[in-house]
Design an enzyme around this catalytic site. Structure first.
Site, PDB file in Angstrom:
ATOM      1  N   ASP A  72       0.835  -1.207   0.000  1.00 60.61           N
ATOM      2  CA  ASP A  72       0.000   0.000   0.000  1.00 60.61           C
ATOM      3  C   ASP A  72       0.865   1.251   0.000  1.00 60.61           C
ATOM      4  O   ASP A  72       2.077   1.185   0.178  1.00 60.61           O
ATOM      5  CB  ASP A  72      -0.981   0.002   1.190  1.00 60.61           C
ATOM      6  CG  ASP A  72      -0.339  -0.429   2.495  1.00 60.61           C
ATOM      7  OD1 ASP A  72       0.901  -0.351   2.614  1.00 60.61           O
ATOM      8  OD2 ASP A  72      -1.076  -0.841   3.410  1.00 60.61           O
TER       9      ASP A  72
ATOM     10  N   ASN B 257      -7.873  -2.223  13.986  1.00 60.01           N
ATOM     11  CA  ASN B 257      -9.256  -2.371  13.527  1.00 60.01           C
ATOM     12  C   ASN B 257      -9.422  -3.582  12.612  1.00 60.01           C
ATOM     13  O   ASN B 257     -10.458  -3.741  11.977  1.00 60.01           O
ATOM     14  CB  ASN B 257      -9.717  -1.096  12.806  1.00 60.01           C
ATOM     15  CG  ASN B 257      -8.954  -0.846  11.507  1.00 60.01           C
ATOM     16  OD1 ASN B 257      -8.020  -1.577  11.182  1.00 60.01           O
ATOM     17  ND2 ASN B 257      -9.361   0.169  10.764  1.00 60.01           N
TER      18      ASN B 257
ATOM     19  N   HIS C 269      -7.698  -4.226   9.864  1.00 60.40           N
ATOM     20  CA  HIS C 269      -7.401  -4.044   8.429  1.00 60.40           C
ATOM     21  C   HIS C 269      -6.162  -4.821   8.012  1.00 60.40           C
ATOM     22  O   HIS C 269      -5.270  -5.079   8.808  1.00 60.40           O
ATOM     23  CB  HIS C 269      -7.310  -2.553   8.057  1.00 60.40           C
ATOM     24  CG  HIS C 269      -6.060  -1.844   8.466  1.00 60.40           C
ATOM     25  ND1 HIS C 269      -5.950  -0.468   8.430  1.00 60.40           N
ATOM     26  CD2 HIS C 269      -4.855  -2.288   8.911  1.00 60.40           C
ATOM     27  CE1 HIS C 269      -4.733  -0.118   8.818  1.00 60.40           C
ATOM     28  NE2 HIS C 269      -4.065  -1.189   9.126  1.00 60.40           N
TER      29      HIS C 269
ATOM     30  N   GLU D 190      -9.856  -1.564   4.693  1.00 60.22           N
ATOM     31  CA  GLU D 190     -10.449  -1.196   5.971  1.00 60.22           C
ATOM     32  C   GLU D 190     -11.756  -1.966   6.204  1.00 60.22           C
ATOM     33  O   GLU D 190     -12.355  -2.473   5.258  1.00 60.22           O
ATOM     34  CB  GLU D 190     -10.748   0.311   5.975  1.00 60.22           C
ATOM     35  CG  GLU D 190      -9.515   1.195   5.739  1.00 60.22           C
ATOM     36  CD  GLU D 190      -8.595   1.302   6.969  1.00 60.22           C
ATOM     37  OE1 GLU D 190      -8.622   0.423   7.844  1.00 60.22           O
ATOM     38  OE2 GLU D 190      -7.843   2.297   7.021  1.00 60.22           O
TER      39      GLU D 190
END
Ligand code: PGA
Length: 267
Positions: A83, A154, A156, A161
């Site tokens: 990413d 979270n 991800h 996400e």
């Protein structure tokens, strides 16, 4: 390879729990080195998916050490980073190109034109095509032999996400531009200095190309990752916890944890 304190099989994944994060990182580096050696032996080249973030830094340090010791070459390796923030300048020290240069590329014999990263400078009108092209490059290089992953608090993976997509649509997500989740923005403040300076968007390798890797190694350390690890391995498979989608991976998935990140697996 450092021996794990304990090993368990959870939801089809191999989970190895180490006494310390440095031990787990050494084990991860050994898995990466072995994936390089066996792919080069079998096909003349190896293709790695690489991750940034604080978690894998010691893995890269160990790979650089193996290279310096003459035990590992990247001469026949292609790398694809997972990413990149969008937009971000290629020279920005907070960007992932600079990160990879600092922690790995400057220290090994990887050819510059074989180190692939998503480009945080492509113009808005070209970003979808750039992301689609990245998936075509990975496929043209024969797919990923090993994808190294961290996991966000979270849940991800990459910058995929949490969402409310149905699972079948989440599993098909390609490489694409995305909006960052507020938890991801909050976690990036330590790198950017202030929340207002954190980019709100990114480009991420999608769930589908991650799952297509021939093997996946996930690293998670610290109590702040325990919930994401437990939900990924023990909870329902859902786009709300992207790590849980790894249960649909094509190849073997190995989780390398420290005791604090593994603590909710025994509950
Ligand atoms: P971290 O990030 O390694 O900095 O904890 C992991 C991730 O968000 O994937």
């Amino acid at each position: 390879m450092p021996a794990p304190a304990r090993s368990l099989e959870v939801a089809g994944a191999s989970v190895r729990v180490f006494d310390s994060a440095p031990d787990a990182c050494r084990a991860a580096a050994d898995l990466v080195a072995e994936a390089i050696r066996s792919a080069v032996r079998e096909r003349g080249r190896a293709v790695l998916g690489l991750a940034t973030g604080s978690t894998p830094i010691p893995v890269y340090a160990r790979l650089a050490e193996l290279h310096r010791a003459g035990e590992l070459s990247f001469a026949d390796v292609d790398t694809y980073n997972l990413d990149e923030y969008y937009p971000i300048a290629p020279t920005d020290p907070k960007g992932f190109r600079a990160f990879m240069h600092r922690h790995l590329f400057a220290h090994v014999d990887l050819a510059a034109n074989r180190a692939h990263l998503l480009d945080g400078t492509v113009p808005e009108h070209a970003v979808d095509e750039h992301a689609a092209q990245y998936d075509r490059w990975i496929a043209a290089d024969g797919g990923l032999d090993l994808q190294l992953l961290g996991i966000g608090r979270n849940g991800h993976i990459g910058f995929n996400e949490p969402s409310d997509l149905p699972v079948d649509r989440a599993l098909a997500l390609p490489t694409r531009p995305v909006d960052l989740h507020p938890a991801t923005v909050a976690d990036a403040v330590k790198d950017f200095g202030a929340e207002a300076l954190v980019p709100r968007r990114a480009i991420t390798v999608g769930i589908a190309p991650i799952l297509a890797a021939r093997s996946i190694v996930v690293l998670a350390f610290g109590p702040h990752k325990a919930d994401a690890v437990a939900r990924s391995l023990l909870g329902p498979v859902t786009a709300g916890v992207p790590g849980s989608l790894l249960r649909h991976a094509d190849g073997p998935v190995t989780w390398l944890l420290d005791e604090t990140a593994a603590r909710d697996l025994d509950a």
